[in-house]
Design a protein around this motif. Structure first.
Motif, PDB file in Angstrom:
ATOM      1  N   GLU A   4      30.686  32.057  40.022  1.00 26.95           N
ATOM      2  CA  GLU A   4      30.725  32.261  41.468  1.00 26.95           C
ATOM      3  C   GLU A   4      31.250  31.006  42.154  1.00 26.95           C
ATOM      4  N   GLU A   5      32.211  31.215  43.054  1.00 28.87           N
ATOM      5  CA  GLU A   5      32.781  30.081  43.787  1.00 28.87           C
ATOM      6  C   GLU A   5      31.785  29.555  44.802  1.00 28.87           C
ATOM      7  N   LYS A   6      31.864  28.235  45.000  1.00 30.24           N
ATOM      8  CA  LYS A   6      31.020  27.613  46.019  1.00 30.24           C
ATOM      9  C   LYS A   6      31.530  28.003  47.391  1.00 30.24           C
ATOM     10  N   ARG A   7      30.598  28.302  48.292  1.00 29.61           N
ATOM     11  CA  ARG A   7      30.966  28.538  49.682  1.00 29.61           C
ATOM     12  C   ARG A   7      31.051  27.200  50.376  1.00 29.61           C
ATOM     13  N   GLU A   8      32.008  27.070  51.265  1.00 29.41           N
ATOM     14  CA  GLU A   8      32.154  25.840  52.036  1.00 29.41           C
ATOM     15  C   GLU A   8      31.614  26.053  53.436  1.00 29.41           C
ATOM     16  N   ILE A   9      30.920  25.049  53.924  1.00 28.81           N
ATOM     17  CA  ILE A   9      30.460  25.077  55.308  1.00 28.81           C
ATOM     18  C   ILE A   9      30.632  23.679  55.887  1.00 28.81           C
ATOM     19  N   ASN A  30      24.586  26.452  45.848  1.00 28.55           N
ATOM     20  CA  ASN A  30      26.001  26.692  45.524  1.00 28.55           C
ATOM     21  C   ASN A  30      26.877  26.636  46.779  1.00 28.55           C
ATOM     22  N   VAL A  31      26.560  25.670  47.640  1.00 30.10           N
ATOM     23  CA  VAL A  31      27.303  25.480  48.881  1.00 30.10           C
ATOM     24  C   VAL A  31      27.909  24.084  48.871  1.00 30.10           C
ATOM     25  N   ASP A 121      30.528  31.108  63.986  1.00 25.92           N
ATOM     26  CA  ASP A 121      31.817  31.521  63.435  1.00 25.92           C
ATOM     27  C   ASP A 121      32.496  32.416  64.478  1.00 25.92           C
ATOM     28  N   LEU A 186      22.939  32.465  54.779  1.00 23.74           N
ATOM     29  CA  LEU A 186      24.335  32.389  54.366  1.00 23.74           C
ATOM     30  C   LEU A 186      24.583  33.113  53.051  1.00 23.74           C
ATOM     31  N   THR A 190      28.255  37.885  55.076  1.00 23.39           N
ATOM     32  CA  THR A 190      29.707  37.869  54.887  1.00 23.39           C
ATOM     33  C   THR A 190      30.379  38.019  56.224  1.00 23.39           C
TER      34      THR A 190
END
Length: 191
Positions: A4-9, A30-31, A121, A186, A190
């Motif tokens: 799973e890709e890391k989410r960016e914030i 995983n952020v 957002d 988060l 989505t």
């Protein structure tokens, strides 16, 4: 199986210590926390919620990407919640020593730290609060942390935040509580 890709914030703050504290928590979710080291625009208001909403909208209009901003305050019971949303200003003007002097001879040293974190957002603005109760010490203790950390003792502990490592502080901290609430949100959200 695909990792799973890391989410960016994006975190908008000029305070590197806040980034470090929050980044250590983000790793467990995983952020990837991206630090935008720009001053946030703050209004003078009597509530952290008003301040952080305004700051988040201004920052989003500048950056045009999903982001978070936060604001924290120290609320002292014997001082009717002072310094509250004016904590940063009061710290710069009278420091921790001034707070200790204001409480000289006062038996009621109860206080709480509150953080309000705003996520914004293109579709929403959502707030998350964290609060930790404790007391104000009679002296400055510890050199770690920042702000009022060396005079705040969370309930159930004998150390000030200023005597704790980042990992220890994050077990109790108002900022950590608010940020974890946001990260849990988060994980299910989505855009």
């Amino acid at each position: 199986m695909k990792k799973e890709e890391k989410r960016e914030i994006i975190l908008v703050t000029s305070n590197e210590n806040k980034f470090k504290e929050m980044n250590s928590i983000a790793q467990n979710f995983n952020v990837s926390l991206i630090w935008f080291n720009i001053p946030k625009v703050e209004i003078q208001a009597d509530s952290l919620e008003e301040i952080v909403k305004f700051s988040a909208i201004i920052a989003y209009n500048q950056i045009n990407r999903p982001l978070i901003v936060e604001d924290s305050g120290l609320f002292i019971e014997a001082l009717n919640g002072f310094p509250g949303p004016y904590s940063n200003y009061v710290r710069r003007k009278i420091g921790m020593e001034g707070i200790i002097r204001l409480l000289e001879g006062e038996k009621n040293r109860k206080a709480y730290f509150s953080t309000v974190l705003a996520y914004v957002d293109s579709t929403q603005l959502k707030l998350f609060e964290g609060r930790v109760y404790g007391s104000i010490s009679t002296e400055i203790r510890g050199t770690k942390g920042f702000g009022y950390d060396p005079i705040f003792i969370p309930d159930g502990v004998n150390l000030t935040f200023g005597e704790m490592s980042t990992e220890e502080k994050n077990k109790y901290s108002h900022r950590a509580i608010a940020f974890r609430k946001f990260l849990e949100y988060l994980a299910t959200y989505t855009v």
